[in-house]
Design a protein around this motif. Structure first.
Motif, PDB file in Angstrom:
ATOM      1  N   SER A 112      22.194  10.147  -4.773  1.00 13.35           N
ATOM      2  CA  SER A 112      22.830   9.405  -3.683  1.00 13.35           C
ATOM      3  C   SER A 112      22.305   9.898  -2.339  1.00 13.35           C
ATOM      4  O   SER A 112      21.907  11.054  -2.202  1.00 13.35           O
ATOM      5  CB  SER A 112      24.355   9.544  -3.719  1.00 13.35           C
TER       6      SER A 112
ATOM      7  N   SER B  98      24.140   4.876  -3.578  1.00 18.05           N
ATOM      8  CA  SER B  98      24.567   5.677  -4.723  1.00 18.05           C
ATOM      9  C   SER B  98      23.966   5.125  -6.011  1.00 18.05           C
ATOM     10  O   SER B  98      23.406   4.026  -6.027  1.00 18.05           O
ATOM     11  CB  SER B  98      26.096   5.700  -4.814  1.00 18.05           C
TER      12      SER B  98
ATOM     13  N   THR C 133      26.075   4.542   2.255  1.00 17.50           N
ATOM     14  CA  THR C 133      25.742   5.365   1.090  1.00 17.50           C
ATOM     15  C   THR C 133      24.962   4.544   0.071  1.00 17.50           C
ATOM     16  O   THR C 133      25.406   3.466  -0.330  1.00 17.50           O
ATOM     17  CB  THR C 133      27.014   5.918   0.422  1.00 17.50           C
TER      18      THR C 133
END
Lengths: 220, 173
Positions: free
Chosen positions: B149, B24, B22
């Motif tokens: 994100s 973010s 991820t």
């Protein structure tokens, strides 16, 4: 963390500088030996975002500081008769007639695909599905487009490049369209201007944006 | 005057124990984003998906075209799901990872639906050099929200440690 890429300069040992400056090499040629004439890295050159409709978008007086060019952006055309992605044209140096462009296009749309080659030459690089049509209810939708043009200033070769484009089609349950093509421009002239024209409708609508970037290897 | 851009925002590697990467808190200071990933699963040949802002719903569409190692033409599309990448290579030495670049246009512009152009050289599950798919895709996230994100996942299977993921920012002046 933010890191700028490709900004390294070659620093030659001072001994080499001393050796050259006491030799027969003139200052301009010696400078050329130490400082690459091309810029190294990935640079933003110019951006056009339309505040009102325009039939064409042109990048003029493109600097010759780089090795390759990249153009990327979001396109929409003032055309509502069709329901799919709209084709656009890309021309170099104002040349929009003749047969000096070639294209091999591979694109998917609807239930089929095309794998077409214009080896006999055409008058433009046709960007299939590069723009979104101006459908009611699709105000926030644009076609995406990206191209790279290699060795754009070299006078010893024809120019080559590729593009990829994509747009939503407001038909058949919002199927998506995509095109990927290699192209050639049969000219030894440096590319100093690039023009985009919509193949249908009156032109590009406000909000359409294209950005020109230069990619430099730092080599001569 | 030309301005330097193409900044490395973040990078990550597979760790052999998780199947999700991820990015973010993506800075809202660029024009476009580019994700470059060279990935491989730790085992099997799981599907890989990319979503935005944690939206796992039906707000995506895509079309992928290209050819298989044997020359079979690919031309498929979906109208309500993210593009499913089903060839990411497996953890067989010598490694043969799948390379992809995704360009995400106007990611923070709340006036446009988000478009993604992607190009890939995707290794087959048995990781032979000849087993590469040449594919290109256009993808859409039907949202005008700014992308903050990006989630890259192969679900329960872990990314092999040789997997690399990089996020770049491109700013138009």
């Amino acid at each position: 963390m933010t890191t700028h890429l490709g900004l390294q300069r070659i620093l030659l040992p001072s001994a080499q500088v001393s050796q050259l400056t006491t030799g027969a090499i003139t200052l301009p040629s010696a400078r050329g030996s130490f400082i690459p004439p091309e810029t190294s890295g990935y640079y933003s050159i110019a951006t056009t975002t339309l505040s009102s409709a325009s039939s064409t978008i042109t990048f003029n007086t493109i600097p010759t500081d780089f090795t390759d060019l990249e153009i990327r952006g979001l396109l929409k055309v003032d055309y509502t008769a069709g329901m799919r992605g709209i084709d656009c044209r890309m021309n170099f140096n104002g040349e929009a007639t003749g047969t000096n462009y070639t294209l091999h296009d591979f694109r998917g749309y609807g239930g089929g695909y095309d794998n077409a080659n214009s080896s006999n030459g055409t008058s433009r690089v046709l960007i299939y599905s590069g723009a979104m049509a101006n459908f009611s209810g699709y105000g926030s939708y644009y076609g995406a487009f990206q191209t790279q043009i290699f060795s754009y200033k070299k006078t010893d070769r024809y120019k080559t490049g590729y593009y990829i484009s994509s747009s939503e089609a407001a038909i058949n349950d919002n199927e998506h369209q995509v095109s990927y093509s290699g192209f050639g421009y049969k000219s030894l002239d440096p590319i100093t201007s690039i023009t985009f024209t919509a193949s249908y409708g009156t032109g590009f609508v406000a909000g359409t944006t294209l950005a020109l970037y230069g990619i430099g290897s730092g080599a001569s | 005057m030309a301005t330097v851009t193409y900044d490395l925002i973040a990078q990550a590697s597979g760790n052999g124990s998780t199947g999700t990467i991820t990015f973010s808190s993506i800075p809202q200071t660029y024009t476009d984003l580019r994700v470059v990933m060279n990935s491989m699963s730790g085992s099997g040949a799981p599907n890989q998906t990319i979503t935005f802002n944690g939206d796992g719903g039906s707000n995506y569409s895509y079309r992928v075209i290209g050819t298989s190692p044997s020359g079979t033409i690919y031309n498929t599309y979906g109208t309500s799901t993210p593009y499913i990448y089903n060839t990411i290579g497996t953890n067989i030495s010598p490694f043969s990872t799948s390379y992809r670049t995704l360009d995400i246009f106007s990611y923070r512009n709340t006036g446009v639906v988000k478009q993604v152009l992607e190009v890939e050289a995707a290794a087959t599950a048995n990781s032979t050099v000849a087993g590469v798919y040449s594919l290109q895709s256009g993808q859409l996230w039907r949202s005008t929200a700014a992308i903050t994100s990006i989630e890259i996942t192969i679900g329960a299977t872990a990314y092999a440690t040789v997997s690399e993921f990089r996020l770049f920012g491109i700013k138009a002046e």
